[in-house]
Design a protein around this motif. Structure first.
Motif, PDB file in Angstrom:
ATOM      1  N   CYS A 116     -31.011 -67.709  25.363  1.00  0.00           N
ATOM      2  CA  CYS A 116     -30.260 -68.070  26.570  1.00  0.00           C
ATOM      3  C   CYS A 116     -29.350 -69.273  26.353  1.00  0.00           C
ATOM      4  CB  CYS A 116     -31.224 -68.318  27.735  1.00  0.00           C
ATOM      5  SG  CYS A 116     -32.019 -69.944  27.722  1.00  0.00           S
ATOM      6  N   CYS A 119     -32.458 -73.097  28.019  1.00  0.00           N
ATOM      7  CA  CYS A 119     -33.835 -73.506  28.327  1.00  0.00           C
ATOM      8  C   CYS A 119     -34.270 -74.666  27.424  1.00  0.00           C
ATOM      9  CB  CYS A 119     -34.784 -72.315  28.169  1.00  0.00           C
ATOM     10  SG  CYS A 119     -35.061 -71.846  26.452  1.00  0.00           S
ATOM     11  N   CYS A 122     -34.438 -73.707  23.713  1.00  0.00           N
ATOM     12  CA  CYS A 122     -33.103 -73.585  23.112  1.00  0.00           C
ATOM     13  C   CYS A 122     -32.486 -74.963  22.874  1.00  0.00           C
ATOM     14  CB  CYS A 122     -32.183 -72.769  24.022  1.00  0.00           C
ATOM     15  SG  CYS A 122     -32.426 -70.993  23.906  1.00  0.00           S
ATOM     16  N   CYS A 130     -37.337 -69.194  22.685  1.00  0.00           N
ATOM     17  CA  CYS A 130     -36.751 -69.005  24.019  1.00  0.00           C
ATOM     18  C   CYS A 130     -37.452 -67.840  24.717  1.00  0.00           C
ATOM     19  CB  CYS A 130     -35.256 -68.696  23.863  1.00  0.00           C
ATOM     20  SG  CYS A 130     -34.425 -68.210  25.392  1.00  0.00           S
ATOM     21  N   PRO A 131     -37.803 -68.002  26.019  1.00  0.00           N
ATOM     22  CA  PRO A 131     -38.441 -66.875  26.731  1.00  0.00           C
ATOM     23  C   PRO A 131     -37.576 -65.621  26.740  1.00  0.00           C
ATOM     24  CG  PRO A 131     -38.561 -68.898  28.036  1.00  0.00           C
ATOM     25  CD  PRO A 131     -37.676 -69.198  26.861  1.00  0.00           C
TER      26      PRO A 131
HETATM   27 ZN    ZN Z   1     -33.486 -70.279  25.874  1.00  0.00          ZN
END
Ligand code: ZN
Length: 366
Positions: A116, A119, A122, A130-131
């Protein structure tokens, strides 16, 4: 395609008239259902439409990974939208971009991990945690078995002129994986002994080179005599035939019964027990795959008494790929290309990977 030609990029494939429906333009290899090699179809597909922050890339080469085989066959607990385009390792040309430093025509290879970018993981540089982390060509991000692919701008890595597309496509996923395993997870140090399983595999050929680059003595396993000199040429000090020889006995003989400091494991069930037994006191086993099956026993008394570490590893961070790429661009890490196939022959390419006869990466030229 005419739209792309309008952007001034010379395309290898001849321009085609607009499709009857107007929606299909590029050629791609897709599957519409899970199954054997026969489900792979070379056909027209809609051009990807980049979202803000994304860049459109004309694919020139795409390397295969075992992940492609799992996607096609179908995975438990993983739903793959159909039709699907595989392909995680891509090199090509920027087609459309608003980035001043990456104009159309710029030659690039792609970071295979998509995250993403916003987050905590990241922004902390751990983008592979990262989820929303996903591998290009895996689930929702269409991959490189196609003339065009779109990726976030942060996934572009500019290529020096002397690096060709096939070499570049053979680099990202396996070198990123092996770098993260050896350098970040295992913390390999100069003078240590490292056992690398399956020298001819993508991860194997990368791990031998990265371990040797960091000053380790590398023992590599192979499944045939022809692969012995090739493993040595990559930097393996000793090569063990995993069919003809007892790997643990050989490791003990070569290390004066001590064992190795690090095992690079990606085979799984078939090799797990002997990989653990090959470890020295304080040894670290790092695993990134289980191509022969997911079950492995562990003797807990051996685990604590011998102070062993069992480490899981999946892909790696964007910064790690950029670091590894410096050695690639300087000629110190060399992805091994087994052979190339045209995109239309993706099924034949996957058959070669399934048969494990390859040494190095199998690459589609697009
Ligand atoms: Zn992320």
């Amino acid at each position: 395609m005419e739209r792309l030609l309008g952007w001034g990029l010379a395309l290898r494939s001849p321009p085609r008239g607009p499709h009857a429906g107007g929606a299909l333009h590029m050629k791609a290899v897709r599957f519409h259902q899970h199954g054997g090699l026969e489900v792979l179809r070379y056909e027209e597909a809609p051009d990807p439409e980049p979202l803000p922050g994304e860049v459109l890339v004309r694919v020139r080469a795409c390397a295969l990974n075992h992940l492609d085989l799992w996607e096609r066959r179908g995975l438990e607990r993983v739903s793959i939208p159909m039709p699907h385009i595989s392909g995680s390792d891509v090199a090509g040309d920027v087609v459309a971009s608003t980035l001043p430093d990456l104009p159309p025509g710029r030659r690039v290879m792609l970071q295979p991990g998509v995250s993403c970018g916003r987050c905590a993981a990241c922004l902390d540089g751990r983008d592979n945690e990262c989820p929303q982390y996903e591998v290009l060509g895996y689930q929702h991000h269409a991959g490189g078995y196609a003339e065009l692919v779109k990726v976030p701008a942060q996934n572009l890595v500019p290529l020096p002129d002397e690096i060709d597309y096939v070499q570049a496509a053979a680099f990202p996923l396996t070198f990123l994986t092996a770098w993260h395993m050896l350098v970040t997870r295992a913390g390999v140090r100069r003078g240590e002994d490292v056992l690398v399983l399956a020298a001819g595999s993508g991860v194997g050929q990368a791990a031998i080179q990265i371990a040797a680059l960091h000053g380790a003595r590398v023992f590599a396993t192979v499944g045939s005599d022809e692969k012995r000199p090739r493993a040595r040429a990559l930097g393996a000090a000793e090569v063990i035939d995993h069919y003809q020889q007892d790997v643990v006995a050989e490791v003990h003989r070569l290390t004066n019964r001590r064992g190795v400091d690090v095992v690079i494991e990606h085979v799984g069930q078939a090799t797990w027990t002997r990989s653990v037994r090959a470890l020295a006191r304080g040894g670290r086993l790092v695993t990134c795959g289980a191509t022969t099956g997911p079950d492995g026993a562990l003797n807990l008394q051996a685990l604590f008494a011998r102070r062993l570490s069992i480490l899981g590893s999946y892909m790696g961070r964007k910064g790690e790929l950029l670091r590894a790429a410096r050695f690639f661009f300087a000629g110190q890490l060399k992805p091994v290309v087994d052979r190339t196939f045209p995109l239309a022959e993706a099924a034949a390419a996957q058959r070669r990977l399934e048969q494990s006869g390859q040494f190095g990466k199998i690459v589609l030229e697009v």
